[in-house]
Design an enzyme around this catalytic site. Sequence first.
Site, short mmCIF file in Angstrom:
data_model
loop_
_atom_site.label_atom_id
_atom_site.label_comp_id
_atom_site.label_asym_id
_atom_site.label_seq_id
_atom_site.Cartn_x
_atom_site.Cartn_y
_atom_site.Cartn_z
N VAL A 1 0.84 -1.20 0.00
CA VAL A 1 0.00 0.00 0.00
C VAL A 1 0.88 1.26 0.00
O VAL A 1 0.56 2.24 -0.66
CB VAL A 1 -0.97 0.01 1.21
CG1 VAL A 1 -1.77 1.31 1.27
CG2 VAL A 1 -1.90 -1.20 1.16
N CYS A 2 1.99 1.20 0.70
CA CYS A 2 2.86 2.38 0.87
C CYS A 2 3.27 3.03 -0.46
O CYS A 2 3.15 4.26 -0.59
CB CYS A 2 4.09 2.02 1.69
SG CYS A 2 3.69 1.44 3.36
N PRO A 3 3.74 2.27 -1.46
CA PRO A 3 4.14 2.96 -2.69
C PRO A 3 2.97 3.61 -3.41
O PRO A 3 3.14 4.65 -4.05
CB PRO A 3 4.78 1.86 -3.54
CG PRO A 3 4.35 0.58 -2.96
CD PRO A 3 4.05 0.85 -1.51
#
Length: 187
Positions: free
Chosen positions: A46-48
Amino acid sequence: MSLIGKKVLPFTAQAYHNGDFITVSDENFKGKWSVVCFYPADFTFVCPTELEDLQNEYATLKELGVEVYSVSTDTHFTHKAWHDHSEAISKIEYIMIGDPSQKLSRNFEVLDEEAGLAQRGTFIIDPDGIVQAVEINADGIGRDASTLVNKIKAAQYVRNNPGEVCPAKWQEGGETLKPSLDLVGKI
């Protein structure tokens, strides 16, 4: 305990920014609007998507006089490696702070002590270094940077127009409210 209205605590950290390693501290937040975006870890899922979405709004945020800082408990070296190897992260032009000591994550009360990772926390900080807005999401829920732009515009409007407040769904140029006894029970 909320961080709203509180001054950012002192810190110094190493960061990756546009091909260089730099030092960042709480002093960087003074004199301009800042967004600090915590995320769990580099090389994840999810972070990128969140950081790329934030990059897509970066030019607009810069036009509003806002500097952006992303933070995870990874090192600044890891940020560089991720920047060099991820199509999404290679686009990032804002500052990526490493927080391996977890001090910054603790200062902003987003450290998951058991996992040793930061939660998904977004903080809007005014030019005096005071936290004006906080959003914290569960690990599986990504953020939408376009809503951040609207929150900053509202925070800037309220700062520049004492005695006025922005109602729900306020958009730039929209009507504001002037709290008074006359409004009680009439909204």
